[in-house]
Design a protein around this motif. Structure first.
Motif, PDB file in Angstrom:
ATOM      1  N   ASN A 131     -23.224  51.290 -46.698  1.00 24.89           N
ATOM      2  CA  ASN A 131     -22.220  52.365 -46.619  1.00 24.89           C
ATOM      3  C   ASN A 131     -22.469  53.312 -45.463  1.00 24.89           C
ATOM      4  N   ASP A 132     -21.661  54.362 -45.397  1.00 30.38           N
ATOM      5  CA  ASP A 132     -21.781  55.336 -44.312  1.00 30.38           C
ATOM      6  C   ASP A 132     -22.674  56.516 -44.681  1.00 30.38           C
ATOM      7  N   TYR A 133     -22.980  56.656 -45.954  1.00 25.54           N
ATOM      8  CA  TYR A 133     -23.886  57.710 -46.434  1.00 25.54           C
ATOM      9  C   TYR A 133     -25.238  57.433 -45.783  1.00 25.54           C
ATOM     10  N   LEU A 166     -20.576  41.722 -34.758  1.00 28.53           N
ATOM     11  CA  LEU A 166     -19.610  42.346 -33.844  1.00 28.53           C
ATOM     12  C   LEU A 166     -18.796  43.356 -34.643  1.00 28.53           C
ATOM     13  N   GLU A 167     -18.655  44.547 -34.112  1.00 22.92           N
ATOM     14  CA  GLU A 167     -17.927  45.638 -34.767  1.00 22.92           C
ATOM     15  C   GLU A 167     -16.502  45.691 -34.198  1.00 22.92           C
ATOM     16  N   PRO A 168     -15.663  46.654 -34.615  1.00 24.12           N
ATOM     17  CA  PRO A 168     -14.286  46.664 -34.119  1.00 24.12           C
ATOM     18  C   PRO A 168     -14.260  46.556 -32.590  1.00 24.12           C
ATOM     19  N   TYR A 200     -19.029  37.468 -42.506  1.00 28.64           N
ATOM     20  CA  TYR A 200     -18.201  38.660 -42.298  1.00 28.64           C
ATOM     21  C   TYR A 200     -18.866  39.916 -42.821  1.00 28.64           C
ATOM     22  N   LYS A 201     -18.433  41.018 -42.217  1.00 26.53           N
ATOM     23  CA  LYS A 201     -18.717  42.331 -42.785  1.00 26.53           C
ATOM     24  C   LYS A 201     -17.355  42.840 -43.229  1.00 26.53           C
ATOM     25  N   VAL A 202     -17.141  42.925 -44.512  1.00 23.30           N
ATOM     26  CA  VAL A 202     -15.821  43.288 -45.033  1.00 23.30           C
ATOM     27  C   VAL A 202     -15.843  44.781 -45.367  1.00 23.30           C
ATOM     28  N   ASP A 203     -15.203  45.539 -44.506  1.00 21.44           N
ATOM     29  CA  ASP A 203     -15.275  46.996 -44.558  1.00 21.44           C
ATOM     30  C   ASP A 203     -14.099  47.567 -45.362  1.00 21.44           C
ATOM     31  N   GLU A 204     -14.247  48.815 -45.791  1.00 22.14           N
ATOM     32  CA  GLU A 204     -13.105  49.608 -46.278  1.00 22.14           C
ATOM     33  C   GLU A 204     -12.417  49.061 -47.529  1.00 22.14           C
TER      34      GLU A 204
HETATM   35  C1  GAL Z   1     -17.245  51.978 -40.974  1.00 21.21           C
HETATM   36  C2  GAL Z   1     -18.457  51.159 -41.389  1.00 21.21           C
HETATM   37  C3  GAL Z   1     -19.441  51.170 -40.252  1.00 21.21           C
HETATM   38  C4  GAL Z   1     -18.787  50.602 -39.014  1.00 21.21           C
HETATM   39  C5  GAL Z   1     -17.500  51.343 -38.708  1.00 21.21           C
HETATM   40  C6  GAL Z   1     -16.776  50.704 -37.548  1.00 21.21           C
HETATM   41  O1  GAL Z   1     -16.310  52.029 -41.953  1.00 21.21           O
HETATM   42  O2  GAL Z   1     -19.045  51.664 -42.562  1.00 21.21           O
HETATM   43  O3  GAL Z   1     -20.613  50.455 -40.588  1.00 21.21           O
HETATM   44  O4  GAL Z   1     -18.532  49.234 -39.229  1.00 21.21           O
HETATM   45  O5  GAL Z   1     -16.663  51.375 -39.823  1.00 21.21           O
HETATM   46  O6  GAL Z   1     -15.574  51.340 -37.285  1.00 21.21           O
END
Ligand code: GAL
Length: 721
Positions: free
Chosen positions: A435-437, A267-269, A364-368
């Protein structure tokens, strides 16, 4: 001033000059103390009390290190020196003429690192191998049989085979560009030099007969590589932001109806009421009954992973309690907790257990936690524990991995998640970097490079311009540590490109069938320190034998000669036997460098080449895969989800080539940490020739509740001999 006064003051003035003139400061060799078989440590100056190995809480696997055996100290490294001046620590390590260097962080462009300058800093990768990356692990491996790790939470500047001191014993020859055509703008350098902005450092040396053994020692010293839960090796789909529970269920059902495998959803934001910064609490408008939702998925054998970043919204239940333990700066107007402090760890644990773990969330997916500079705190930030802004940046992602791993350990439940930042000591962490790359080729180079530095990387698929690109990306995803489609922004599904939907299904199916092979490769990571995905430079028979092989093979085509010169960054090994040579959009053929020995086409079993560089053409439908002679590929029948705990499955063993061989196949309950107490089992698979020379397979299966395969069938896929 009178002469006599000058005369009297002269000695003092001179001594001042000598002390302050950095050129005359003395560097000294280091005292290397053995700390484990094949591992030595030296301390220079006054190391800081915060460093990556301590944050990761490594527990060296002494038993496995002993099994790997004793080795002698790499003699050449006795000359290494260190020195403190200019408020920094300077390190100097010797380098021989033909040495190749690998490692130095998660790089995306090249595998070879000699001749590069880097400033190792936790950051989002920005398109250049300049040291700013998600896992800037200060560890380099030499093909001369050793690795050097600098255990500090600082930005280390590394000159890897760049600089030459004027007192060098092996200086480059002075040349004249006017007359000598082979004049080199980057002359030979006999050293790796590092500059650490701190008053001291701990340094480790790992020895080995080849780069793989060095990497094994490093991983075992860090506690052994992670063994993910079996479900972590299935397929994962991350759904778009702001999806509701109903939409997630519809997506899961679509996977089922269309016959695509799925083991966990992300699940994403949007699952929380507030994000960027976060309150970590379920949004009741989208997820009115979170526990029901998670349990419903679990009953289908599908896990849930939650996206977060660690920055705290004023709406978070623990906002007030966290206040005394947060840093001077905010991120997206959220508080930045000092993760090194016990009260912070306790508050997170309490809230996350209550909101997530206790209702069945699996990871978890621990972002940022990596960068960019524009988003995170500046170096000027201060944290209540006294850890500086710079240090905190180097260890933040690692600390979150460690902290959350402990919550799941306490429940005797393995997790497998995502992180964007890591560092030294992370081998045993149940996290994969992303990553986002989005450069497909560079994603594969990162896969190769992850294998040197004890981290895992996933080349996630998100979107594509063409069906061809989509398929090529999905193929490589299925041969990586986490098979992930990240649809957070694009809403893509595996079947988004109808022209290739069947081929995508084929490769996802294959991923599921390979589970016993994959799981066994991860068991090797844990127990032997051998990474599951390996750069070719770590493959058997690629290096050291290679040098002695010269002359036996056609010299213009000698792969080992090539290997010594070339950067092999677009093919890799998955486990001991499978060589993966991805194709990229627009590419129909490519070269594949086969290590020593005979190699077979994975799909047909036909001989592909022997100690050779081959040119291959592959139809769009399949990713080029090769298997080493004597390769066992243990597989299971296709299943849409990874097996349930204790589910028994038939084992299908594919065998390649025409030689006799033996392998051990590992298994355990696939979910808990009981394997750490010896609760696992191994089968012995062997292939022998009968009197007529025909191959016969034999499987000795353990009588153990930890082994979940039976009814072994053999397929000798190589027909032409
Ligand atoms: C980014 C992340 C993406 C996605 C997005 C959601 O920082 O790399 O995979 O999770 O946030 O806002």
């Amino acid at each position: 001033m009178k002469y006599s006064v000058i005369h009297r003051l002269l000695p003092a003035m001179l001594s001042l000059f000598f002390i302050q003139n950095p050129i005359l400061a003395q560097s000294h060799t280091m005292d290397w103390v053995p700390v484990a078989p094949g591992v030595w440590k030296a301390v220079t100056g006054n190391p800081e009390n915060i460093d990556p190995l301590r944050i990761a809480g490594i527990k060296p696997d002494m038993h496995a290190l002993q099994k790997l055996g004793e080795t002698t100290f790499p003699q050449n490294l006795r000359q290494s020196t260190s020195e403190q001046y200019d408020a920094k620590t300077m390190l100097w390590f010797p380098l021989l003429k033909n040495e190749q260097l690998f490692g130095l962080g998660l790089n995306f462009k090249s595998v070879q690192q000699r001749g590069t300058v880097k400033e190792l800093q936790v950051d989002h990768y920005g398109g250049e191998d300049n040291g700013r990356t998600h896992a800037p692990v200060p560890f380099y491996i030499s093909d001369n049989g050793y690795g050097v790790l600098v255990n500090v939470a600082r930005r280390i500047k590394v000159y890897a085979g760049i600089a030459v001191r004027k007192d060098s014993k092996n200086p480059p020859e002075e040349m004249n560009r006017n007359t000598q055509r082979n004049w080199n703008p980057q002359p030979y350098s006999d050293a790796v030099e590092m500059i650490i902005p701190s008053a001291g450092a701990e340094i480790y040396i790992f020895a080995g007969r080849n780069p793989m053994e060095v990497v094994q020692r490093y991983n075992l010293f860090c506690g052994g590589g992670v063994l993910p839960p079996k479900w972590g090796l299935g397929f994962t789909q991350r759904v778009p932001t702001l999806y509701t529970d109903k939409q997630v269920m519809e997506e899961v059902n679509a996977f089922e109806e269309k016959g695509y495998p799925l083991s966990f959803v992300g699940l994403e934001p949007g699952w929380q009421t507030y994000s960027y910064p976060n309150n970590f609490v379920w949004d009741e408008s989208r997820f009115p009954q979170p526990e029901n939702f998670v349990q419903q998925l679990l009953s289908k054998n599908i896990r849930v992973n939650l996206w977060i970043n660690p920055y705290i919204s004023s709406h978070a239940p623990f906002f007030n309690e966290m206040q005394p333990y947060t840093g001077t700066h905010t991120v997206w107007a959220g508080q930045v907790p000092d993760l090194t402090m016990k009260p912070v760890q306790d508050l997170y644990k309490q809230l996350f257990s209550q909101q997530h773990l206790n209702i069945g969330v699996s990871g978890y997916k621990v972002d940022e936690t990596d960068g960019y500079d524009f988003w995170l705190w500046p170096d000027a930030a201060k944290f209540p524990s006294g850890v500086s802004g710079e240090q905190m940046r180097q260890i933040y992602g690692l600390q979150f991995q460690k902290m959350s791993d402990a919550w799941f350990r306490e429940k005797n439940q393995r997790t497998y998640g995502l992180t964007r930042a890591s560092n030294a000591g992370a081998s045993s962490m149940p996290y994969v970097i992303y990553n986002d790359y989005y450069n497909h080729r560079d994603f594969i180079t990162a896969l190769c490079n992850s294998s040197f530095i004890g981290v895992l990387w996933t080349p996630e698929a998100r979107s594509s311009k063409t069906a061809e690109e989509w398929l090529r990306r999905m193929q490589t995803v299925c041969f990586s540590p986490m098979a992930m489609l990240n649809a957070w922004a694009d809403g893509t599904k595996p079947w988004s490109f109808p022209e290739v939907a069947d081929e995508v299904k084929d490769v996802m199916t294959l991923r599921m069938q390979l589970l016993p092979y994959l799981y066994n490769s991860f068991a090797q990571y844990h127990f032997e320190g051998k990474p599951p995905v390996r750069a070719m430079n770590l493959a058997d028979g690629f290096y050291f034998d290679a040098k002695t092989e010269k002359g036996k093979l056609n010299s213009s085509d000698n792969p080992y000669e090539m290997a010594l010169k070339k950067d092999i960054n677009d093919q890799f090994m998955l486990g001991d036997y499978i060589l993966v040579a991805p194709l990229f959009a627009g590419q129909e053929e490519r070269e594949v460098i086969l290590p020593k020995g005979r190699w077979y086409d994975f799909y047909t079993g036909e001989l592909a080449g022997e100690s050779d560089i081959i040119k291959i053409k592959q139809k769009l439908g399949k990713i080029p895969l090769f298997v080493k002679e004597g390769g066992f590929i243990p597989m299971i029948p296709y299943m849409p989800h990874t097996p349930e705990k204790n589910e028994m499955l038939p084992l299908q063993v594919r065998y390649y080539g025409n030689i006799e061989n033996t392998m051990e196949l590992y298994d355990d309950d696939g979910e808990t940490f009981d394997y750490e107490k010896g609760n696992f089992a191994k089968a012995t698979l062997s292939v022998k020739k009968d009197k007529k020379g025909a191959l016969k397979g034999n499987a000795v299966l353990p009588k153990s509740k930890y082994f979940h395969y039976n009814n072994v069938t053999w397929e000798f896929i190589t027909k032409s001999r």
